[in-house]
Design a protein around this motif. Structure first.
Motif, PDB file in Angstrom:
ATOM      1  N   UNK A 175       0.813  -1.221   0.000  1.00  0.00           N
ATOM      2  CA  UNK A 175       0.000   0.000   0.000  1.00  0.00           C
ATOM      3  C   UNK A 175       0.846   1.271   0.000  1.00  0.00           C
ATOM      4  N   UNK A 176       2.171   1.136  -0.016  1.00  0.00           N
ATOM      5  CA  UNK A 176       3.014   2.316   0.151  1.00  0.00           C
ATOM      6  C   UNK A 176       2.877   3.304  -1.000  1.00  0.00           C
ATOM      7  N   UNK A 177       2.366   2.855  -2.158  1.00  0.00           N
ATOM      8  CA  UNK A 177       2.157   3.809  -3.245  1.00  0.00           C
ATOM      9  C   UNK A 177       1.054   4.810  -2.913  1.00  0.00           C
ATOM     10  N   UNK A 178       0.282   4.523  -1.844  1.00  0.00           N
ATOM     11  CA  UNK A 178      -0.806   5.421  -1.440  1.00  0.00           C
ATOM     12  C   UNK A 178      -0.358   6.457  -0.403  1.00  0.00           C
ATOM     13  N   UNK A 196      -8.232   3.800   3.083  1.00  0.00           N
ATOM     14  CA  UNK A 196      -8.214   4.497   1.801  1.00  0.00           C
ATOM     15  C   UNK A 196      -8.322   3.534   0.626  1.00  0.00           C
ATOM     16  N   UNK A 197      -8.201   2.239   0.878  1.00  0.00           N
ATOM     17  CA  UNK A 197      -8.259   1.237  -0.175  1.00  0.00           C
ATOM     18  C   UNK A 197      -9.660   1.216  -0.796  1.00  0.00           C
ATOM     19  N   UNK A 198      -9.733   1.213  -2.119  1.00  0.00           N
ATOM     20  CA  UNK A 198     -11.019   1.251  -2.808  1.00  0.00           C
ATOM     21  C   UNK A 198     -11.803  -0.043  -2.603  1.00  0.00           C
ATOM     22  N   UNK A 199     -11.120  -1.194  -2.671  1.00  0.00           N
ATOM     23  CA  UNK A 199     -11.786  -2.479  -2.491  1.00  0.00           C
ATOM     24  C   UNK A 199     -11.921  -2.808  -1.006  1.00  0.00           C
ATOM     25  N   UNK A 200     -12.919  -3.621  -0.642  1.00  0.00           N
ATOM     26  CA  UNK A 200     -12.900  -4.172   0.720  1.00  0.00           C
ATOM     27  C   UNK A 200     -11.574  -4.890   0.955  1.00  0.00           C
TER      28      UNK A 200
END
Length: 912
Positions: free
Chosen positions: A87-90, A129-133
């Protein structure tokens, strides 16, 4: 092998209930809810298999995985980095402070160590912040490093409306996971155990042999699958050794080791490299194998090791069995090979750890590497890791003087990591190995800090005083700071006047600083003069410090601001008091020093009660409680106690007073007792129970405390005057005058005039009190001045004049919510010949909301965005929005702009 554990319905054998619970968890996350679950049980009982089932059921969800590794338990944020790496790209989408915190702990930037709970908030924002569950799986959580465990425990307690599931598999629930929803995994029932056993016994077994295997394995699936492997029917007929339940993991390990023993020497060495290398990096494994002359093949490992994208063992017990069964020399050889192939620039800490494990004895070169690793760990907030590196560095250091220096540093780092006993051990080493006075002073200072961290007690002040004295020849600035902390610790205890006097005399003897005095010098000198010379001499010095305290650098706020903040109270400057505490809270919040924040918020909340804005005080108290719960730092209920006393809520206040007196008294913190007795005096004066008010006020003012005991003096004057005890009232008035007159503020002079008027009467004193207090925002004090003037006028037979002031007092008390004082004013109005319908304080609009909803409403009204609100309240933006929808529904509004209309600033108070 894992496939054999499933029945024809696609569920694990004997685990239909557990699988159903996990399937329900996935359904809830798909529906937009968050779920947390701790799956716990004995080694081999099937936790990992259940997590694999959960992963298989999570179609449509993004899955993040991490595995705790025993040898990585001292590396800071190792498990967290595994989990959040994808997730570090976020990171660029996070608020700046949160982004910087994660970049720092993951080694992407240099910076000061972020507060652990700021890292937790950043992770909460990242996963929400992740779009998917999102499904986050953490297996072998008992081996998470301490920093990761604390952060993920924090995140687990804050999830609500984020479509995130956080599932831990662990042998035992450590402190970070206690209290979370859990699923205990026990052994299989007999019928299911027999069914699973059938999958690995290819020939029929006698019933009594099968029964004995099932009974002795206690239905442990891994034991049922692994222990019979390679045994003849004759061996199985002899039984498995009458297993004790606690001995089962050892037996399973022995079963794995028996398989390892049958492998070639090269295969055993490859397994040992994999066991010693926690990253699971295949390239690293093959480079180390090549360095040791091993072939690049795993065909001979009997399925115990798989090398694909990551290096994985058949079961974590294989790793521990292989590593601990190897000879020490073999482990050192493997660690040295791993150190040689680990990139010193990209991963210097893991390289240093391998070098330390490879050392057969003291090694100054490795010790220096570990010291540098400790510095990097501290810069990332890895306090436990820094302590571990430094402790190992001490053990490997040959130079006695250098070992003493490192022991002092190790003791300090171990203290910061929260291990007081470990810190004492290294302080002992530092004292024993010290060769210079400076080293001995360093050891003494860290021992004093340990005593202070252990809680306010009689041991800490003399140690801090001695440390400050011994520091003077080496570091005068640190000596001054230590003197102030010693003074503050002793003042809070309020029990040892001799120690406070000794510290104050030592401060007065300090040589003056060249040039203009620093604010620290003014605070130090003023605090000392309070004790040695009294307020008349001390107040002018302390007043000079106030402007500097309102602009104190953040570093000083964090080091000794908690002592200096009391200066504004000592000089009766109410505006400075609120401004300084508000700024300190902002500084501490911005620095992410959240363990300190609840105490500063408690002081700000108490300061706010003086204005009568009890709703604002409640909001501040709720934030303090919220932070305290998140950080696990206990905090006394001072703000709620003060609010309950002002409101006249006898049952609530009495309970809080009793708890505070008992707990503060038991720990020797007499300042807490002073606060509680002051609140009791206010409560009983409001209720008109002057005998109990006088007893409480006397108890508060008799304690040798320098702030709150002074605030209790007006309560003692009022109660004693109402009881006709003029001697007690006069004595209290004299003490009040001594404290208030040098300050010359409207607050001090107004309260003093009001107290004098109780004994000397006369319109002049009452009018002075009303005039002076009317120039301040201290509405409760002004309302009480009107009440006392009205009571005096009625007794003087001037009923018409009395009614004016009593009506003013009554209306002010009602608007503030001071119900007991309002009833006292109403009774006086009745006696003055006015019929007064009893009014209750109208329910403010904000009181329709829960405390958390009220906090969010106020912050939205004041212009904060959802991410900013989440940062303050330790919630994700999605959860803030979820609460905000409930606020809109309760208040009948549909937009943020409308909140300002229904929540005017004067009703709830500003969040700034």
């Amino acid at each position: 092998m894992r496939q054999k554990q499933y029945d024809s319905g696609g569920l694990l054998v004997g685990r239909r209930a557990e699988c159903a619970a996990l399937d329900g968890l996935i359904a809830a996350v798909r529906a937009g809810e968050s779920r947390v679950l701790v799956v716990h049980g004995a080694p081999g009982v099937g936790k990992t298999a259940l997590l694999h089932h959960l992963e298989g059921a999570a179609s449509g969800l993004r899955v993040l995985r991490a595995v705790g590794v025993e040898s990585e338990m001292e590396l800071p944020y190792a498990t967290l980095h595994q989990l959040c790496g994808p997730l570090l790209d976020r990171l660029p989408r996070l608020p700046p402070m949160q982004r910087e915190a994660l970049e720092t702990v993951f080694g992407l930037r240099a910076g000061t160590p972020p507060e652990r709970f700021l890292v937790g908030l950043a992770v909460l924002s990242l996963v929400s912040d992740e779009a998917l569950p999102l499904l986050c799986l953490l297996d072998d959580a008992q081996w998470m490093d301490q920093a990761s465990a604390q952060v993920l425990g924090f995140v687990a307690r804050r999830l609500l409306a984020e479509s995130v599931a956080l599932v831990f598999g662990t042998r035992r629930r450590g402190p970070a996971l206690l209290g979370l929803p859990d699923l205990e995994v026990a052994g299989l029932r007999d019928a299911d155990s027999h069914a699973l056993l059938d999958t690995v016994t290819h020939s029929a077994l006698d019933r009594h042999i099968r029964d004995r295997i099932v009974a002795e394995t206690r239905g442990n699936p891994l034991a049922l699958l692994e222990l019979p492997r390679g045994l003849t029917r004759t061996q199985m007929a002899g039984g498995l050794g009458l297993l004790d339940p606690d001995d089962l993991p050892r037996k399973i390990e022995e079963s794995f080791l028996s398989r390892v023993a049958g492998l070639s020497a090269q295969s055993r060495s490859l397994l040992l490299i994999a066991a010693a290398e926690p990253v699971g990096d295949p390239l690293l494994l093959w480079r180390a194998a090549d360095r040791l002359g091993l072939p690049a093949a795993t065909d001979g490992t009997d399925g115990l090791l798989a090398i694909e994208e990551r290096v994985t063992f058949r079961h974590p017990l294989v790793r521990s069995a292989v590593y601990h069964a190897a000879e020490a020399a073999e482990r050192r050889t493997v660690h040295l090979a791993l150190a040689e192939v680990t990139d010193a620039a990209a991963d210097p800490d893991r390289r240093a750890w391998h070098l330390a494990a490879a050392a057969a004895g003291p090694d100054d070169t490795v010790a220096a590497e570990l010291e540098r690793s400790a510095e990097r760990a501290q810069s990332r907030g890895g306090l436990a890791a820094a302590a571990a590196f430094l402790q190992r560095s001490v053990a490997l250091t040959t130079d006695v003087a250098l070992r003493a220096d490192r022991a002092v540093t190790a003791a300090g780092a171990t203290l910061l990591a929260g291990d007081l006993e470990g810190a004492r051990r290294y302080a002992d080493i530092a004292e024993r190995e010290a060769r210079t006075e400076f080293q001995r002073v360093g050891a003494h200072l860290v021992r004093a800090r340990i005593a202070f961290a252990a809680g306010l007690n009689q041991e800490a002040p003399p140690l801090l005083l001695t440390a400050a004295r011994r520091l003077e020849p080496f570091d005068m600035e640190l000596a001054r700071e230590t003197y102030l902390v010693a003074w503050g610790a002793t003042a809070l205890l309020a029990a040892d006047a001799d120690s406070l006097l000794a510290i104050s005399k030592a401060i007065k003897a300090l040589p003056p600083r060249a040039g203009e005095p620093h604010v620290l010098d003014l605070v130090l000198q003023g605090c000392a003069l309070l004790v040695t010379d009294g307020r008349e001499v001390a107040v002018p010095v302390l007043r000079r410090a106030v402007p500097g305290l309102m602009e104190l650098p953040a570093a000083d706020v964090l080091k000794w601001g908690w002592v200096a903040n009391g200066v504004s109270s000592a000089v009766w400057d109410d505006r400075a008091m609120r401004a300084i505490y508000r700024r300190s809270a902002d500084v501490i919040r911005a620095a992410g020093a959240l363990t300190e924040l609840p105490f500063c918020l408690a002081s700000l909340g108490t300061a706010t009660t003086w204005t009568g804005d009890l709703a604002a005080s409640a909001t501040i108290a709720a934030e303090a409680d919220n932070v305290a719960a998140a950080t696990g730092v206990p905090i006394a209920p001072y703000v709620r106690l003060r609010m309950a006393a002002l409101r006249g809520r006898a049952e609530e206040a009495t309970q809080l007073i009793a708890v505070t007196v008992r707990e503060a008294g038991a720990s020797g913190q007499l300042m807490g007792v002073t606060v509680a007795q002051w609140a009791a005096a206010v409560l009983h004066n409001g209720l008109g129970d002057y005998a109990r008010a006088m007893a409480a006020a006397r108890a508060s003012t008799e304690i040798a405390e320098l702030w709150v005991s002074v605030w209790a003096l007006p309560e003692l004057v009022e109660a004693a005057a109402r009881l006709g005890d003029e001697g007690t009232a006069r004595e209290a008035l004299d003490r009040l005058a001594e404290a208030a007159e040098p300050c010359d503020t409207d607050w001090a002079r107004g309260v003093l005039a009001r107290s004098r008027a109780l004994l000397d009467g006369g319109d002049g004193l009452f009018r002075e009190a009303i005039d002076r207090l009317g120039r301040t925002p201290l509405r409760p004090e002004l309302a009480r001045a009107h009440l006392l003037y009205g009571e005096w006028l009625r007794r003087e037979g001037r009923a018409a004049d009395a009614r004016d002031h009593l009506t003013t007092a009554y209306e002010m008390f009602v608007s503030i919510g001071m119900e007991a004082f309002a009833e006292r004013a109403r009774r006086e109005l009745l006696d003055a010949g006015t019929t007064v319908r009893r009014q209750r304080s109208e329910l403010p609009v904000g009181d329709q909301l829960t405390e958390q909803e009220r906090q969010i409403a106020v912050l939205v009204r004041d212009g904060f965005s959802n991410p900013e609100i989440g940062a303050r309240l330790f919630l994700s933006p999605r959860t803030v929005e979820w609460h905000l929808r409930k606020v809109y529904a309760k208040l009948g509004v549909t937009s943020r702009r409308r909140l300002r209309d229904v929540l005017p600033l004067t009703e709830i108070g500003s969040s700034h």
